[in-house]
Design a protein around this motif. Structure first.
Motif, PDB file in Angstrom:
ATOM      1  N   TYR A   9      15.239  -1.479   4.120  1.00  0.00           N
ATOM      2  CA  TYR A   9      15.276  -0.495   5.180  1.00  0.00           C
ATOM      3  C   TYR A   9      14.914  -1.093   6.556  1.00  0.00           C
ATOM      4  O   TYR A   9      15.456  -0.870   7.510  1.00  0.00           O
ATOM      5  CB  TYR A   9      14.456   0.919   4.753  1.00  0.00           C
ATOM      6  N   LYS A  10      13.548  -1.850   6.215  1.00  0.00           N
ATOM      7  CA  LYS A  10      13.081  -2.452   7.569  1.00  0.00           C
ATOM      8  C   LYS A  10      14.206  -3.453   8.152  1.00  0.00           C
ATOM      9  O   LYS A  10      14.186  -3.483   9.348  1.00  0.00           O
ATOM     10  CB  LYS A  10      11.701  -3.138   7.055  1.00  0.00           C
ATOM     11  N   ILE A  11      14.643  -4.096   7.311  1.00  0.00           N
ATOM     12  CA  ILE A  11      15.635  -5.246   7.636  1.00  0.00           C
ATOM     13  C   ILE A  11      16.918  -4.749   8.054  1.00  0.00           C
ATOM     14  O   ILE A  11      17.431  -5.343   9.105  1.00  0.00           O
ATOM     15  CB  ILE A  11      15.709  -6.324   6.525  1.00  0.00           C
ATOM     16  N   THR A  49      12.895  -1.174  -1.382  1.00  0.00           N
ATOM     17  CA  THR A  49      13.616  -0.301  -0.694  1.00  0.00           C
ATOM     18  C   THR A  49      13.146  -0.172   0.706  1.00  0.00           C
ATOM     19  O   THR A  49      13.805  -0.143   1.614  1.00  0.00           O
ATOM     20  CB  THR A  49      13.317   1.156  -1.490  1.00  0.00           C
ATOM     21  N   MET A  50      11.654  -0.391   0.836  1.00  0.00           N
ATOM     22  CA  MET A  50      11.200  -0.275   2.173  1.00  0.00           C
ATOM     23  C   MET A  50      11.370  -1.673   2.788  1.00  0.00           C
ATOM     24  O   MET A  50      11.775  -1.600   3.952  1.00  0.00           O
ATOM     25  CB  MET A  50       9.654  -0.212   2.143  1.00  0.00           C
ATOM     26  N   VAL A  81       0.714  -1.239  -0.074  1.00  0.00           N
ATOM     27  CA  VAL A  81       0.103  -0.055   0.236  1.00  0.00           C
ATOM     28  C   VAL A  81       0.844   1.217   0.007  1.00  0.00           C
ATOM     29  O   VAL A  81       0.766   2.179  -0.965  1.00  0.00           O
ATOM     30  CB  VAL A  81      -1.062   0.104   1.166  1.00  0.00           C
ATOM     31  N   LEU A  82       1.737   1.313   0.748  1.00  0.00           N
ATOM     32  CA  LEU A  82       2.868   2.377   0.902  1.00  0.00           C
ATOM     33  C   LEU A  82       3.570   2.609  -0.457  1.00  0.00           C
ATOM     34  O   LEU A  82       3.714   3.726  -0.751  1.00  0.00           O
ATOM     35  CB  LEU A  82       3.857   2.227   2.015  1.00  0.00           C
ATOM     36  N   ALA A 128       7.849  -2.244  -7.377  1.00  0.00           N
ATOM     37  CA  ALA A 128       8.836  -3.204  -7.072  1.00  0.00           C
ATOM     38  C   ALA A 128       9.932  -2.370  -6.331  1.00  0.00           C
ATOM     39  O   ALA A 128      10.769  -2.741  -5.455  1.00  0.00           O
ATOM     40  CB  ALA A 128       9.279  -4.160  -8.285  1.00  0.00           C
ATOM     41  N   VAL A 129      10.337  -1.377  -6.924  1.00  0.00           N
ATOM     42  CA  VAL A 129      11.562  -0.478  -6.627  1.00  0.00           C
ATOM     43  C   VAL A 129      11.263   0.185  -5.163  1.00  0.00           C
ATOM     44  O   VAL A 129      11.974  -0.162  -4.105  1.00  0.00           O
ATOM     45  CB  VAL A 129      11.824   0.575  -7.688  1.00  0.00           C
TER      46      VAL A 129
END
Length: 179
Positions: A69-71, A65-66, A50-51, A60-61
């Motif tokens: 960043y989370k990991i 990236t999200m 959704v974000l 997909a890009v």
């Protein structure tokens, strides 16, 4: 370093073996990051999708990236971003170098027709997979049905459907009617 390489390789494979753009990639991304790697939960994955859709750029890009960043923070975001975009970049370079030679090749054209036929099914699989995590209330199905009708039969920009759905969600679900 091993985790960063694993993240890079996961998104490199997704980028290399997916045709048809963002929505066609959703089932592969979900399989890799939710089922295989278990980096995020199904609910987190839906939030990431959704974000990713709400930001400019390719789904997909943004998603890669999200997740990166989370990991693993900034380094993870950079590594997964590179993993997702490098296959397309490399393929485009090769195609650009050799396109004139194979542009009229009957087998190349046939292969792309086959790929184009599979893409709508991959999008359908993404829709089915993502819909499993939606709340199952009546109002959810009403919003989905109205959105579908408006998008199919009226010349309305999808952005307006998203905005109106979001406002309705705030008004309806924000009151605590349905949890």
């Amino acid at each position: 370093m091993g985790k960063l390489f694993n993240m890079f390789w996961s998104f490199f494979k997704i980028g290399a073996f997916t045709f048809g753009g963002g929505y066609a990639m959703v089932p592969l991304i979900e399989e890799e990051i939710v089922e295989k790697q278990k980096w995020v939960s199904k609910e987190e994955f839906v939030d990431i999708i959704v974000l990713s859709q709400s930001f400019p750029g390719a789904l997909a890009v943004n998603c890669s990236t999200m997740v990166g960043y989370k990991i693993y923070g900034i380094a993870g975001a950079i590594v997964t971003l590179l993993g997702a975009i490098l296959p397309s970049f490399i393929i485009m370079l090769i195609v650009a170098m050799y396109l004139m030679k194979f542009r009229n090749n009957v087998y190349v054209n046939a292969a792309f027709k086959g790929i184009n036929s599979a893409v709508p099914i991959m999008v359908l699989v993404a829709i089915v997979s993502l819909s499993k995590s939606l709340s199952k209330g009546t109002m959810t199905f009403i919003i989905m049905a109205l959105s579908l009708v408006v998008l199919l039969f009226f010349d309305i920009n999808p952005i307006w459907v998203i905005i109106v759905s979001a406002l309705f969600g705030v008004l309806y679900y924000g009151r605590g009617e349905e949890k």
